[in-house]
Design an enzyme around this catalytic site. Structure first.
Site, PDB file in Angstrom:
ATOM      1  N   SER A 279      10.473   2.603  -3.405  1.00  0.00           N
ATOM      2  CA  SER A 279      10.309   4.442  -2.807  1.00  0.00           C
ATOM      3  C   SER A 279      11.007   5.619  -3.174  1.00  0.00           C
ATOM      4  CB  SER A 279      10.683   4.148  -1.043  1.00  0.00           C
ATOM      5  OG  SER A 279      10.081   2.862  -1.433  1.00  0.00           O
TER       6      SER A 279
HETATM    7  N1  SAH Z   1      12.954  -1.362  -0.040  1.00  0.00           N
HETATM    8  C1  SAH Z   1      12.555  -1.379  -1.469  1.00  0.00           C
HETATM    9  C2  SAH Z   1      10.411  -1.151  -1.358  1.00  0.00           C
HETATM   10  C3  SAH Z   1      10.082  -1.561  -2.098  1.00  0.00           C
HETATM   11  S1  SAH Z   1       7.831  -1.594  -1.730  1.00  0.00           S
HETATM   12  C4  SAH Z   1      13.039  -0.784  -2.445  1.00  0.00           C
HETATM   13  O1  SAH Z   1      14.395  -0.402  -2.449  1.00  0.00           O
HETATM   14  O2  SAH Z   1      12.673  -1.017  -3.786  1.00  0.00           O
HETATM   15  C5  SAH Z   1       8.132  -2.727  -0.081  1.00  0.00           C
HETATM   16  C6  SAH Z   1       8.144  -3.913  -0.528  1.00  0.00           C
HETATM   17  O3  SAH Z   1       8.451  -5.192   0.859  1.00  0.00           O
HETATM   18  C7  SAH Z   1       7.739  -5.078  -1.704  1.00  0.00           C
HETATM   19  O4  SAH Z   1       8.546  -5.369  -2.783  1.00  0.00           O
HETATM   20  C8  SAH Z   1       6.908  -5.861  -0.940  1.00  0.00           C
HETATM   21  O5  SAH Z   1       6.735  -7.477  -2.005  1.00  0.00           O
HETATM   22  C9  SAH Z   1       7.892  -6.024   0.311  1.00  0.00           C
HETATM   23  N2  SAH Z   1       6.884  -6.652   1.417  1.00  0.00           N
HETATM   24  C10 SAH Z   1       5.757  -6.488   1.459  1.00  0.00           C
HETATM   25  N3  SAH Z   1       5.333  -7.490   3.096  1.00  0.00           N
HETATM   26  C11 SAH Z   1       6.582  -8.210   3.548  1.00  0.00           C
HETATM   27  C12 SAH Z   1       7.105  -9.170   3.488  1.00  0.00           C
HETATM   28  N4  SAH Z   1       6.164  -9.698   5.673  1.00  0.00           N
HETATM   29  N5  SAH Z   1       8.382  -9.761   3.914  1.00  0.00           N
HETATM   30  C13 SAH Z   1       9.147  -9.448   3.082  1.00  0.00           C
HETATM   31  N6  SAH Z   1       8.620  -8.060   2.540  1.00  0.00           N
HETATM   32  C14 SAH Z   1       8.122  -7.870   2.524  1.00  0.00           C
END
Ligand code: SAH
Length: 225
Positions: free
Chosen positions: A75
């Site tokens: 993000s």
């Molecule tokens: N907090 C992260 C942002 C990652 S983007 C950071 O600091 O880098 C969002 C993430 O959510 C992705 O890695 C995606 O695979 C995950 N995601 C999407 N749906 C999900 C679910 N149902 N359960 C767990 N993770 C999920």
């Protein structure tokens, strides 16, 4: 800063990842309305360049989202700071994050001294994030699962942070919020998501407000190795 951490700011730090470059990002966040000095300090201290591929390191302290593989992104720092600042208002100690991704947001929470639980559905991203947590000496609990079920065995949580967007708030997560707790989540279709703050009072009553508009990757079901 938690004493458990072993941050080595000079590791792999070139001119573009130096403390001066990080301080500039912190100034920019402050100029854009982030006021909680604890959060700004965490951004200053957590080496974001260790959470992206080496090829993207030189852009790690730009205020932008960056690709992390599997169609996912780390993000934008301002969004991480805003969500963290919102969550800190509830003075949490035990926190759940849905969507570990690169692990950066979880590391920011750990740097604030919080007990962090994080869930990720893509196994390879989680394995990479775990290596980073170990490298930084951070004790973060994580599991490979569909985060839409939360982490019932460890509930309730003082704060829950969802870092992927769903069409609506997920009831299972709201249920795992402690009285006095706060949940921050992007909600809506990919084009127009709102960042919501949901608060649960001591009697379990829920209030909700919109913090702003954001763009997150979608919250998906099913596990990926
Ligand atoms: N907090 C992260 C942002 C990652 S983007 C950071 O600091 O880098 C969002 C993430 O959510 C992705 O890695 C995606 O695979 C995950 N995601 C999407 N749906 C999900 C679910 N149902 N359960 C767990 N993770 C999920």
């Amino acid at each position: 800063m938690s004493l458990r951490m072993r941050l080595q700011p000079t590791d792999r730090g070139s001119g573009l990842t130096s403390q001066r470059v990080r301080d500039r990002l912190v100034d920019r966040l402050r100029d854009n309305g982030i006021a909680d000095e604890r959060v700004l300090n965490a951004v200053r201290n957590v080496p974001r360049h260790l959470f992206v591929d080496e090829a993207l390191e030189s852009r790690a302290y730009d205020d932008t989202a960056l690709p992390i593989g599997h169609g996912q992104t780390i993000s934008q720092p301002w969004v991480v700071a805003k969500m963290t600042e919102t969550l800190m208002q509830a003075q949490p100690s035990k926190v759940l994050e849905i969507g570990t991704g690169s692990g950066y947001q979880a590391a920011i929470l750990a740097a604030l001294g919080l007990e962090v639980h994080t869930v990720e559905r893509i196994g390879e991203l989680l394995r990479t994030a775990r290596k980073r947590f170990r490298q930084l000496g951070m004790n973060i609990r994580s599991k490979h699962d569909d985060g839409r079920i939360g982490w019932p065995e460890n509930a309730p949580f003082d704060a829950i942070l969802v870092t992927a967007a769903a069409p609506a708030l997920v009831d299972a997560l709201t249920a795992q919020l402690a009285p006095g707790g706060v949940l921050v989540a992007p909600v809506g279709a990919s084009a127009g998501q709102s960042l919501l703050r949901l608060s649960k009072d001591a009697d379990g009553r829920i209030t909700q407000e919109t913090i702003g508009s954001v763009v997150f990757v979608p919250l998906l079901s099913g596990l990926v190795d």
